[in-house]
Design a protein around this motif. Sequence first.
Motif, PDB file in Angstrom:
ATOM      1  N   VAL A 181       0.965  -1.413   0.021  1.00 16.06           N
ATOM      2  CA  VAL A 181      -0.217  -0.056   0.045  1.00 16.06           C
ATOM      3  C   VAL A 181       1.071   1.297   0.035  1.00 16.06           C
ATOM      4  O   VAL A 181       0.503   2.014  -0.772  1.00 16.06           O
ATOM      5  CB  VAL A 181      -0.897  -0.047   1.086  1.00 16.06           C
ATOM      6  N   ASP A 182       1.904   1.297   1.074  1.00 14.37           N
ATOM      7  CA  ASP A 182       2.783   2.533   0.793  1.00 14.37           C
ATOM      8  C   ASP A 182       3.675   2.728  -0.380  1.00 14.37           C
ATOM      9  O   ASP A 182       3.826   3.877  -0.839  1.00 14.37           O
ATOM     10  CB  ASP A 182       3.783   2.368   1.976  1.00 14.37           C
ATOM     11  N   ALA A 183       3.978   1.505  -1.266  1.00 13.92           N
ATOM     12  CA  ALA A 183       4.392   1.767  -2.410  1.00 13.92           C
ATOM     13  C   ALA A 183       3.632   2.396  -3.536  1.00 13.92           C
ATOM     14  O   ALA A 183       3.992   2.931  -4.302  1.00 13.92           O
ATOM     15  CB  ALA A 183       4.959   0.315  -2.883  1.00 13.92           C
ATOM     16  N   VAL A 184       2.258   1.752  -3.410  1.00 13.67           N
ATOM     17  CA  VAL A 184       1.329   2.303  -4.445  1.00 13.67           C
ATOM     18  C   VAL A 184       1.166   3.848  -4.125  1.00 13.67           C
ATOM     19  O   VAL A 184       1.226   4.690  -4.951  1.00 13.67           O
ATOM     20  CB  VAL A 184       0.043   1.554  -4.410  1.00 13.67           C
ATOM     21  N   ILE A 185       1.075   4.323  -2.697  1.00  8.04           N
ATOM     22  CA  ILE A 185       0.909   5.639  -2.652  1.00  8.04           C
ATOM     23  C   ILE A 185       2.339   6.493  -2.741  1.00  8.04           C
ATOM     24  O   ILE A 185       1.831   7.612  -3.490  1.00  8.04           O
ATOM     25  CB  ILE A 185       0.614   5.815  -1.095  1.00  8.04           C
ATOM     26  N   GLY A 186       3.285   5.743  -2.599  1.00  3.40           N
ATOM     27  CA  GLY A 186       4.601   6.544  -3.202  1.00  3.40           C
ATOM     28  C   GLY A 186       4.681   6.975  -4.636  1.00  3.40           C
ATOM     29  O   GLY A 186       5.044   7.768  -5.153  1.00  3.40           O
ATOM     30  N   GLU A 187       3.980   5.918  -5.503  1.00  2.00           N
ATOM     31  CA  GLU A 187       4.119   5.837  -6.896  1.00  2.00           C
ATOM     32  C   GLU A 187       3.085   7.015  -7.263  1.00  2.00           C
ATOM     33  O   GLU A 187       3.304   7.834  -8.489  1.00  2.00           O
ATOM     34  CB  GLU A 187       3.509   4.531  -7.478  1.00  2.00           C
ATOM     35  N   MET A 188       1.847   7.015  -6.743  1.00  2.00           N
ATOM     36  CA  MET A 188       0.758   8.074  -6.904  1.00  2.00           C
ATOM     37  C   MET A 188       1.685   9.534  -6.603  1.00  2.00           C
ATOM     38  O   MET A 188       1.378  10.472  -7.693  1.00  2.00           O
ATOM     39  CB  MET A 188      -0.512   7.903  -6.342  1.00  2.00           C
ATOM     40  N   LYS A 189       2.279   9.723  -5.635  1.00  2.00           N
ATOM     41  CA  LYS A 189       2.764  10.890  -5.159  1.00  2.00           C
ATOM     42  C   LYS A 189       3.901  11.268  -6.276  1.00  2.00           C
ATOM     43  O   LYS A 189       3.862  12.500  -6.845  1.00  2.00           O
ATOM     44  CB  LYS A 189       3.633  10.888  -3.946  1.00  2.00           C
ATOM     45  N   GLU A 190       4.563  10.446  -6.669  1.00  2.00           N
ATOM     46  CA  GLU A 190       5.842  10.424  -7.511  1.00  2.00           C
ATOM     47  C   GLU A 190       5.292  10.927  -9.080  1.00  2.00           C
ATOM     48  O   GLU A 190       5.924  12.024  -9.540  1.00  2.00           O
ATOM     49  CB  GLU A 190       6.788   9.232  -7.513  1.00  2.00           C
ATOM     50  N   ARG A 191       4.116  10.234  -9.264  1.00  2.00           N
ATOM     51  CA  ARG A 191       3.852  10.676 -10.658  1.00  2.00           C
ATOM     52  C   ARG A 191       2.819  11.724 -10.891  1.00  2.00           C
ATOM     53  O   ARG A 191       2.489  12.135 -11.923  1.00  2.00           O
ATOM     54  CB  ARG A 191       3.243   9.415 -11.295  1.00  2.00           C
ATOM     55  N   HIS A 192       2.050  12.147  -9.939  1.00  2.00           N
ATOM     56  CA  HIS A 192       1.236  13.213  -9.719  1.00  2.00           C
ATOM     57  C   HIS A 192       1.502  14.502 -10.623  1.00  2.00           C
ATOM     58  O   HIS A 192       0.631  14.696 -11.541  1.00  2.00           O
ATOM     59  CB  HIS A 192       0.628  13.593  -8.193  1.00  2.00           C
ATOM     60  N   LEU A 235      -4.938   3.720   2.145  1.00  2.00           N
ATOM     61  CA  LEU A 235      -4.862   3.961   0.605  1.00  2.00           C
ATOM     62  C   LEU A 235      -6.047   5.136   0.150  1.00  2.00           C
ATOM     63  O   LEU A 235      -5.700   5.953  -0.505  1.00  2.00           O
ATOM     64  CB  LEU A 235      -5.294   2.606   0.010  1.00  2.00           C
ATOM     65  N   LEU A 236      -7.113   4.836   0.527  1.00  2.00           N
ATOM     66  CA  LEU A 236      -8.342   5.823   0.117  1.00  2.00           C
ATOM     67  C   LEU A 236      -7.918   7.457   0.687  1.00  2.00           C
ATOM     68  O   LEU A 236      -8.281   8.171   0.027  1.00  2.00           O
ATOM     69  CB  LEU A 236      -9.615   5.347   0.718  1.00  2.00           C
ATOM     70  N   THR A 237      -7.460   7.186   1.947  1.00  2.00           N
ATOM     71  CA  THR A 237      -6.925   8.822   2.285  1.00  2.00           C
ATOM     72  C   THR A 237      -6.084   9.344   1.649  1.00  2.00           C
ATOM     73  O   THR A 237      -6.001  10.512   1.181  1.00  2.00           O
ATOM     74  CB  THR A 237      -6.675   8.599   3.898  1.00  2.00           C
ATOM     75  N   ALA A 238      -4.975   8.499   1.025  1.00  2.00           N
ATOM     76  CA  ALA A 238      -3.936   8.983   0.081  1.00  2.00           C
ATOM     77  C   ALA A 238      -4.644   9.493  -1.105  1.00  2.00           C
ATOM     78  O   ALA A 238      -4.082  10.587  -1.855  1.00  2.00           O
ATOM     79  CB  ALA A 238      -2.861   7.954  -0.100  1.00  2.00           C
ATOM     80  N   VAL A 239      -5.516   8.660  -1.766  1.00  2.00           N
ATOM     81  CA  VAL A 239      -6.200   9.205  -2.992  1.00  2.00           C
ATOM     82  C   VAL A 239      -6.710  10.365  -2.917  1.00  2.00           C
ATOM     83  O   VAL A 239      -6.491  11.216  -3.586  1.00  2.00           O
ATOM     84  CB  VAL A 239      -7.134   7.974  -3.607  1.00  2.00           C
ATOM     85  N   ARG A 240      -7.299  10.803  -1.867  1.00  2.00           N
ATOM     86  CA  ARG A 240      -7.983  12.301  -1.584  1.00  2.00           C
ATOM     87  C   ARG A 240      -7.161  13.215  -1.297  1.00  2.00           C
ATOM     88  O   ARG A 240      -7.286  14.318  -1.639  1.00  2.00           O
ATOM     89  CB  ARG A 240      -9.190  11.995  -0.548  1.00  2.00           C
ATOM     90  N   PHE A 446      -1.747   2.401 -11.262  1.00  2.00           N
ATOM     91  CA  PHE A 446      -0.669   2.314 -10.302  1.00  2.00           C
ATOM     92  C   PHE A 446      -0.774   0.863  -9.846  1.00  2.00           C
ATOM     93  O   PHE A 446      -1.811   0.356  -9.423  1.00  2.00           O
ATOM     94  CB  PHE A 446      -0.873   3.431  -9.188  1.00  2.00           C
ATOM     95  N   GLY A 447       0.307   0.306  -9.505  1.00  2.00           N
ATOM     96  CA  GLY A 447       0.374  -1.064  -8.522  1.00  2.00           C
ATOM     97  C   GLY A 447       1.019  -2.027  -9.458  1.00  2.00           C
ATOM     98  O   GLY A 447       1.145  -1.756 -10.725  1.00  2.00           O
TER      99      GLY A 447
END
Length: 484
Positions: A181-192, A235-240, A446-447
Amino acid sequence: MNIGIQTDKDDFHYDIHSLVKSFFPDDDVTVFSDADTDKCAVKRDMLIRVEIPSYTDRKAAKDGIKQQLYRELSDYTGHVLPWGMLSGIRPTKIPMKMIGEGKSREEILSYLRDYYFVSDEKAHLALDIAEKEHRILEAGGFGRGGYSLYIHVPFCPSICLYCTFSSSPIGLWKDRASEYVDAVIGEMKERHDAIVSGREADPSGKEGELPPGPDTVYIGGGTPTALSPELLDRLLTAVREIWDMTRCREFTVEAGRPDSFSPEKLAVLKKHGVTRLSVNPQTMNQKTLDYIGRQHTVEQTLDAFRMAREAGFSNINMDMILGLPGETEREVRHTLEEITRLGPDSLTVHSLAIKRASRLMKKIREDRELDPEADRGTFEGLTFENNGELMRLAEDAAEALGMEPYYMYRQKNMRGNLENTGFSRPGSECLYNILIMEEIQSIYAFGAGASTKYVHAGGRIERSVSPKDVKTYLERRHCHGTDS
């Protein structure tokens, strides 16, 4: 039966193979050219010779070969295929294109029937769905000016016999699910920033910036609700937090497996504004569930659906599969009756596709090795039955629930050479499903095993796929050093 298709050139082999397999789904089919002397020397039960003409128009040449081959195979077998010589996964793209060109219904239907040999029933189905998709996309103003997000959770309570998706049993990854989950969150942050600026799809910057947030979000798998309530919340907190969700019109979580539901998880989904949920029984026959390795009961499906309604979800989809081992009309009717009693808002009817990499295909091969005369269309003595009559039963049940077909796709090796169709009540259509089928906007994924699809100006499409293996995905994310 061992079938060989020998060509004079190395061209169109994939298309030829797909068409021949549609007529002979349970037989070995090999396509090879004259240059492959080893395969030319193999003795075959049937050998078909195909001459590849010289051409300047590749599509016209390919279609001409397929038309001729279709006629010959149809004459030989005495069968016609519901979808004619169409082998692509998106048959609605043809009528969608023709609608955009201003063609009439009759012109489109005639083209599908006369050029591709599509049956009248399937031609109407494809056109009806294309017209509905066109209305929804036009009314919503969807297009390249927007984008959608897909987040992959590659864990399930257990792996189904027919599954080839990027998924692993959650029990094997329980100690590393948090890391994932942390890796997916990191990927979203990196690519945003690169996504919103438009640089990820087009480093030149010519295609311009995108809105700060997506049109739709789809969390799939696997089974996203295989995660604990705490990890789902993270995960959902990070999406928002990462994405501006003010323009998001649909937020789907494909919860899927009934044995992954709990009031706590549903409360997390509701808290974060998930608008659409899937509860996927696949069948309401316990014997079949046991065969295919679902490891949940029919009663759990009923409980999961009621739990979701009680949690306040008003847009619930259910999936079912036609052609499961041992299921006849009686079992299909029972599944449809149980689903009708629950009253979901949409119903996705799949035709079983027996993929080469699935455990089901491995079992079929093992049966064949034990008994060389065994029918390739059986599994442990159970047949796979799917036909137009069973599909019509599903269509009638969907209609009784007030639903209409709204999206469709096909896969290789589908039983009965049929299709997967999504039905919904008006207003409950899955926008993400329409967008990914019609390929009118980019989908950023992502993922592990997630496939990003870049839709460029002019309709050019590029894909970028993450490593399917979870361990490899995590190792690469650690190399980036961006994990949360």
